[in-house]
Design a protein around this motif. Structure first.
Motif, PDB file in Angstrom:
ATOM      1  N   GLU A  65      11.378 -35.607  29.278  1.00  0.00           N
ATOM      2  CA  GLU A  65       9.950 -35.699  29.946  1.00  0.00           C
ATOM      3  C   GLU A  65       9.886 -34.182  30.277  1.00  0.00           C
ATOM      4  OE1 GLU A  65      11.758 -37.162  34.260  1.00  0.00           O
ATOM      5  OE2 GLU A  65      10.447 -38.332  33.011  1.00  0.00           O
ATOM      6  N   ASP A  66      10.773 -33.163  30.313  1.00  0.00           N
ATOM      7  CA  ASP A  66      10.720 -31.985  30.737  1.00  0.00           C
ATOM      8  C   ASP A  66      10.473 -31.106  29.561  1.00  0.00           C
ATOM      9  OD1 ASP A  66      10.654 -32.439  33.476  1.00  0.00           O
ATOM     10  OD2 ASP A  66      13.028 -32.532  33.369  1.00  0.00           O
ATOM     11  N   ARG A  67      10.367 -31.501  28.404  1.00  0.00           N
ATOM     12  CA  ARG A  67      10.445 -30.669  27.364  1.00  0.00           C
ATOM     13  C   ARG A  67       9.057 -29.864  27.018  1.00  0.00           C
ATOM     14  NH1 ARG A  67      12.865 -30.736  22.632  1.00  0.00           N
ATOM     15  NH2 ARG A  67      13.624 -33.051  22.881  1.00  0.00           N
ATOM     16  N   ILE A  68       9.258 -28.589  27.050  1.00  0.00           N
ATOM     17  CA  ILE A  68       8.105 -27.757  26.640  1.00  0.00           C
ATOM     18  C   ILE A  68       8.459 -26.836  25.514  1.00  0.00           C
ATOM     19  CG2 ILE A  68       6.374 -26.058  27.477  1.00  0.00           C
ATOM     20  CD1 ILE A  68       6.868 -27.247  30.332  1.00  0.00           C
ATOM     21  N   ASP A  69       7.661 -26.868  24.593  1.00  0.00           N
ATOM     22  CA  ASP A  69       8.045 -26.036  23.286  1.00  0.00           C
ATOM     23  C   ASP A  69       6.967 -24.945  23.181  1.00  0.00           C
ATOM     24  OD1 ASP A  69       8.456 -24.623  21.087  1.00  0.00           O
ATOM     25  OD2 ASP A  69       8.441 -26.342  19.774  1.00  0.00           O
ATOM     26  N   ASP A  70       7.187 -23.860  23.526  1.00  0.00           N
ATOM     27  CA  ASP A  70       6.063 -22.464  23.706  1.00  0.00           C
ATOM     28  C   ASP A  70       6.262 -21.632  22.421  1.00  0.00           C
ATOM     29  OD1 ASP A  70       8.449 -21.259  24.374  1.00  0.00           O
ATOM     30  OD2 ASP A  70       7.729 -20.566  26.271  1.00  0.00           O
ATOM     31  N   ASP A  71       6.799 -22.086  21.440  1.00  0.00           N
ATOM     32  CA  ASP A  71       6.804 -21.486  20.103  1.00  0.00           C
ATOM     33  C   ASP A  71       5.443 -21.078  19.633  1.00  0.00           C
ATOM     34  OD1 ASP A  71       9.509 -20.956  20.533  1.00  0.00           O
ATOM     35  OD2 ASP A  71      10.283 -22.321  18.870  1.00  0.00           O
ATOM     36  N   ASP A  72       5.202 -19.938  19.229  1.00  0.00           N
ATOM     37  CA  ASP A  72       3.763 -19.718  18.764  1.00  0.00           C
ATOM     38  C   ASP A  72       3.753 -20.488  17.531  1.00  0.00           C
ATOM     39  OD1 ASP A  72       1.191 -18.528  18.564  1.00  0.00           O
ATOM     40  OD2 ASP A  72       2.068 -16.975  17.132  1.00  0.00           O
ATOM     41  N   VAL A  73       2.404 -21.111  17.403  1.00  0.00           N
ATOM     42  CA  VAL A  73       2.305 -21.902  16.218  1.00  0.00           C
ATOM     43  C   VAL A  73       0.606 -21.443  16.130  1.00  0.00           C
ATOM     44  CG1 VAL A  73       1.401 -24.048  15.213  1.00  0.00           C
ATOM     45  CG2 VAL A  73       3.499 -23.909  16.662  1.00  0.00           C
ATOM     46  N   LYS A  74       0.425 -20.937  14.540  1.00  0.00           N
ATOM     47  CA  LYS A  74      -0.998 -20.535  14.426  1.00  0.00           C
ATOM     48  C   LYS A  74      -1.438 -20.855  12.928  1.00  0.00           C
ATOM     49  CE  LYS A  74       0.970 -16.023  12.613  1.00  0.00           C
ATOM     50  NZ  LYS A  74       1.098 -14.649  12.914  1.00  0.00           N
ATOM     51  N   MET A  75      -2.733 -20.959  12.849  1.00  0.00           N
ATOM     52  CA  MET A  75      -3.172 -21.297  11.473  1.00  0.00           C
ATOM     53  C   MET A  75      -3.547 -20.022  10.524  1.00  0.00           C
ATOM     54  SD  MET A  75      -3.194 -24.734  11.954  1.00  0.00           S
ATOM     55  CE  MET A  75      -4.246 -25.547  10.828  1.00  0.00           C
ATOM     56  N   GLU A  76      -3.326 -20.080   9.340  1.00  0.00           N
ATOM     57  CA  GLU A  76      -3.455 -18.971   8.453  1.00  0.00           C
ATOM     58  C   GLU A  76      -4.222 -19.529   7.336  1.00  0.00           C
ATOM     59  OE1 GLU A  76      -0.599 -16.525   7.577  1.00  0.00           O
ATOM     60  OE2 GLU A  76      -0.405 -15.772   9.482  1.00  0.00           O
ATOM     61  N   ALA A  77      -5.638 -19.153   7.007  1.00  0.00           N
ATOM     62  CA  ALA A  77      -6.204 -19.654   5.941  1.00  0.00           C
ATOM     63  C   ALA A  77      -6.464 -18.397   4.966  1.00  0.00           C
ATOM     64  CB  ALA A  77      -7.550 -20.234   6.095  1.00  0.00           C
ATOM     65  N   ARG A  78      -6.289 -18.507   3.450  1.00  0.00           N
ATOM     66  CA  ARG A  78      -6.674 -17.605   2.670  1.00  0.00           C
ATOM     67  C   ARG A  78      -7.779 -17.834   1.957  1.00  0.00           C
ATOM     68  NH1 ARG A  78      -2.591 -14.458   1.180  1.00  0.00           N
ATOM     69  NH2 ARG A  78      -3.296 -14.055  -0.796  1.00  0.00           N
ATOM     70  N   THR A  79      -8.596 -16.553   1.504  1.00  0.00           N
ATOM     71  CA  THR A  79     -10.051 -17.079   0.909  1.00  0.00           C
ATOM     72  C   THR A  79      -9.736 -16.621  -0.601  1.00  0.00           C
ATOM     73  OG1 THR A  79     -10.768 -16.053   3.007  1.00  0.00           O
ATOM     74  CG2 THR A  79     -12.335 -15.869   1.101  1.00  0.00           C
ATOM     75  N   LEU A  80     -10.353 -17.429  -1.387  1.00  0.00           N
ATOM     76  CA  LEU A  80     -10.645 -17.615  -2.944  1.00  0.00           C
ATOM     77  C   LEU A  80     -11.949 -16.694  -3.013  1.00  0.00           C
ATOM     78  CD1 LEU A  80     -10.068 -17.817  -5.871  1.00  0.00           C
ATOM     79  CD2 LEU A  80     -10.747 -20.193  -5.604  1.00  0.00           C
ATOM     80  N   TYR A  81     -12.002 -15.447  -3.570  1.00  0.00           N
ATOM     81  CA  TYR A  81     -13.036 -14.719  -4.086  1.00  0.00           C
ATOM     82  C   TYR A  81     -13.547 -14.802  -5.276  1.00  0.00           C
ATOM     83  CZ  TYR A  81     -12.576 -12.332   0.789  1.00  0.00           C
ATOM     84  OH  TYR A  81     -12.234 -12.225   2.234  1.00  0.00           O
ATOM     85  N   THR A  82     -14.694 -14.942  -5.644  1.00  0.00           N
ATOM     86  CA  THR A  82     -15.127 -15.098  -6.981  1.00  0.00           C
ATOM     87  C   THR A  82     -16.221 -14.012  -7.102  1.00  0.00           C
ATOM     88  OG1 THR A  82     -16.927 -16.652  -6.730  1.00  0.00           O
ATOM     89  CG2 THR A  82     -14.914 -17.345  -7.624  1.00  0.00           C
ATOM     90  N   TYR A  83     -16.100 -13.083  -8.046  1.00  0.00           N
ATOM     91  CA  TYR A  83     -17.041 -11.876  -8.025  1.00  0.00           C
ATOM     92  C   TYR A  83     -17.971 -12.178  -9.148  1.00  0.00           C
ATOM     93  CZ  TYR A  83     -13.353  -9.880  -5.196  1.00  0.00           C
ATOM     94  OH  TYR A  83     -12.488  -9.696  -4.425  1.00  0.00           O
ATOM     95  N   PHE A  84     -19.259 -11.724  -8.976  1.00  0.00           N
ATOM     96  CA  PHE A  84     -20.399 -11.757  -9.746  1.00  0.00           C
ATOM     97  C   PHE A  84     -20.420 -10.756 -10.982  1.00  0.00           C
ATOM     98  CE2 PHE A  84     -25.100 -11.876 -11.060  1.00  0.00           C
ATOM     99  CZ  PHE A  84     -25.195 -12.844 -11.786  1.00  0.00           C
ATOM    100  N   GLY A  85     -20.265 -11.125 -12.169  1.00  0.00           N
ATOM    101  CA  GLY A  85     -20.246 -10.022 -13.229  1.00  0.00           C
ATOM    102  C   GLY A  85     -21.139 -10.480 -14.467  1.00  0.00           C
ATOM    103  N   ASP A  86     -21.406  -9.328 -15.325  1.00  0.00           N
ATOM    104  CA  ASP A  86     -22.253  -9.479 -16.343  1.00  0.00           C
ATOM    105  C   ASP A  86     -21.649  -9.016 -17.705  1.00  0.00           C
ATOM    106  OD1 ASP A  86     -22.375  -6.879 -15.804  1.00  0.00           O
ATOM    107  OD2 ASP A  86     -24.762  -6.987 -15.832  1.00  0.00           O
ATOM    108  N   VAL A  87     -21.937  -9.743 -18.803  1.00  0.00           N
ATOM    109  CA  VAL A  87     -21.842  -8.973 -20.062  1.00  0.00           C
ATOM    110  C   VAL A  87     -23.077  -8.838 -20.745  1.00  0.00           C
ATOM    111  CG1 VAL A  87     -20.585  -9.585 -22.559  1.00  0.00           C
ATOM    112  CG2 VAL A  87     -19.978 -10.246 -20.309  1.00  0.00           C
ATOM    113  N   VAL A  88     -23.158  -7.188 -21.184  1.00  0.00           N
ATOM    114  CA  VAL A  88     -24.274  -7.029 -21.985  1.00  0.00           C
ATOM    115  C   VAL A  88     -23.802  -6.193 -23.356  1.00  0.00           C
ATOM    116  CG1 VAL A  88     -26.497  -5.360 -22.155  1.00  0.00           C
ATOM    117  CG2 VAL A  88     -25.760  -6.543 -19.991  1.00  0.00           C
ATOM    118  N   LYS A  89     -23.628  -6.762 -24.199  1.00  0.00           N
ATOM    119  CA  LYS A  89     -22.859  -6.494 -25.487  1.00  0.00           C
ATOM    120  C   LYS A  89     -23.900  -6.575 -26.830  1.00  0.00           C
ATOM    121  CE  LYS A  89     -19.102  -5.245 -27.788  1.00  0.00           C
ATOM    122  NZ  LYS A  89     -18.395  -4.120 -27.396  1.00  0.00           N
ATOM    123  N   LYS A  90     -24.198  -5.400 -27.397  1.00  0.00           N
ATOM    124  CA  LYS A  90     -24.822  -5.172 -28.700  1.00  0.00           C
ATOM    125  C   LYS A  90     -24.115  -5.537 -29.863  1.00  0.00           C
ATOM    126  CE  LYS A  90     -27.789  -1.353 -27.494  1.00  0.00           C
ATOM    127  NZ  LYS A  90     -28.156   0.230 -28.013  1.00  0.00           N
TER     128      LYS A  90
END
Length: 325
Positions: A65-90
């Motif tokens: 009943e006296d337990r206290i866990d103060d170890d740091d817990v954090k949330m991390e999220a990564r981001t998937l980037y998509t880049y807008f590109g074009d092809v203009v090929k003769k």
């Protein structure tokens, strides 16, 4: 035989009629070459934040009943980037025509005009997919660039940045310092086995994929054959799994990783490939700006990312790059 006449108008009509299919053509090429070992995410324009990952331990212990866990817990999220590109090929429709269909069709045999027009535009779209495959690992984002390798950051580029940031490291349990150029037909089995065994136990519990250069895979097969010889369980020359992994670590040689400075051990779900595949920005067309040549135009989104770089899902081997600045 009737004369087959592939006109700019017929090509443009094929581009419009089969737009959705043509926009998916690069992904189909990637599916054949890579997506069996990765996870495709669709409908992504510019960025998508992945599910947050909990960092830190949360322990259930005997009641206190006296337990206290103060170890740091954090949330991390990564981001998937998509880049807008074009092809203009003769391109020259006559040259492309003969390249795809050969002399027999050029003489009027085989396909109808509409089928040939579709095939020609699909051929160009598939070339886009081949370029994306070649750049999956080594691409480096450069907004002023002109090639596929400038469009996005590839897996190796992301890896290098995370190593330089200290997030992929020996201390974090997701990196092993190995000079890959030293792997040969006399030590490959021991090195790959050692790499597998050094990975986190949770990663080993999953169906893993070891992404390597073809030269490393060939060295492994040669070394394995030399070590095991004609023993009963050595039924074939090519070895699809790391010895001792109980078939949980599949070795996948990739031609686009031939000059990669790293080996990556992960799971299919962690290797993300992002595309959009919908929306007005993405287009396919064939235009005539030149009296003798046509112009193939395609616009699309693309990018790659690791879902997480946690040691439970990713292990990298190679020589650590020099620290930034």
């Amino acid at each position: 035989m009737g004369v087959i006449n592939v006109t700019p108008d017929s090509l443009q009509k094929s581009a419009i009629r089969y737009k959705k299919e043509l926009l998916q053509m690069p992904v189909r090429v990637l599916k054949d070459k890579f997506l069996n070992y990765a996870t495709l995410r669709t409908g992504i324009r510019y960025a998508e934040v992945q599910d947050a990952e909990l960092k830190g331990n949360v322990e259930l212990g005997p009641y206190d009943e006296d337990r206290i866990d103060d170890d740091d817990v954090k949330m991390e999220a990564r981001t998937l980037y998509t880049y807008f590109g074009d092809v203009v090929k003769k391109f020259s429709p006559n040259s492309l025509y003969s390249t795809i269909h050969g002399d027999a069709v050029t003489k009027g045999e085989g396909l109808k005009n509409t089928e040939i027009s579709k095939a020609m535009v699909a051929f160009m779209a598939a070339k886009v997919g081949n370029s994306l495959y070649k750049s999956l690992w080594n691409a480096v984002r450069n907004e002023k660039g002109k090639s596929t390798s400038d469009l996005f950051d590839g897996y190796d580029t992301i890896t290098t940045k995370e190593i330089q940031a200290g997030k992929i490291s020996v201390a974090n349990g997701n990196f092993m310092d190995i000079d890959l150029s030293t792997i040969n037909a006399t030590n490959a089995v021991d090195i790959l086995k050692g790499f597998w065994r050094a990975s986190d136990e949770m990663l080993q519990d999953q169906k893993c994929i070891l992404y390597v250069a073809p030269s490393i895979y060939n060295a492994y097969c040669d070394d394995y054959k030399a070590v095991t010889g004609n023993v009963a369980y050595n039924r074939e020359f090519n070895q699809a799994f790391v010895e001792g992994s109980d078939d949980r670590c599949q070795i996948v040689p990739l031609s686009n990783k031939a000059k990669s400075p790293y080996m990556h051990l992960s799971i299919k779900q962690n290797m993300l490939v992002g595309v959009n595949g919908e929306g007005e920005e993405e287009q396919v067309s064939v235009e005539k700006y030149n009296p003798f040549k046509l112009t193939f135009v395609m616009t699309s989104f693309f990018g790659v990312q690791f879902d997480t770089i946690s040691k439970e899902f990713l292990m990298v081997a190679g020589k650590a790059p020099a620290a930034q600045g």
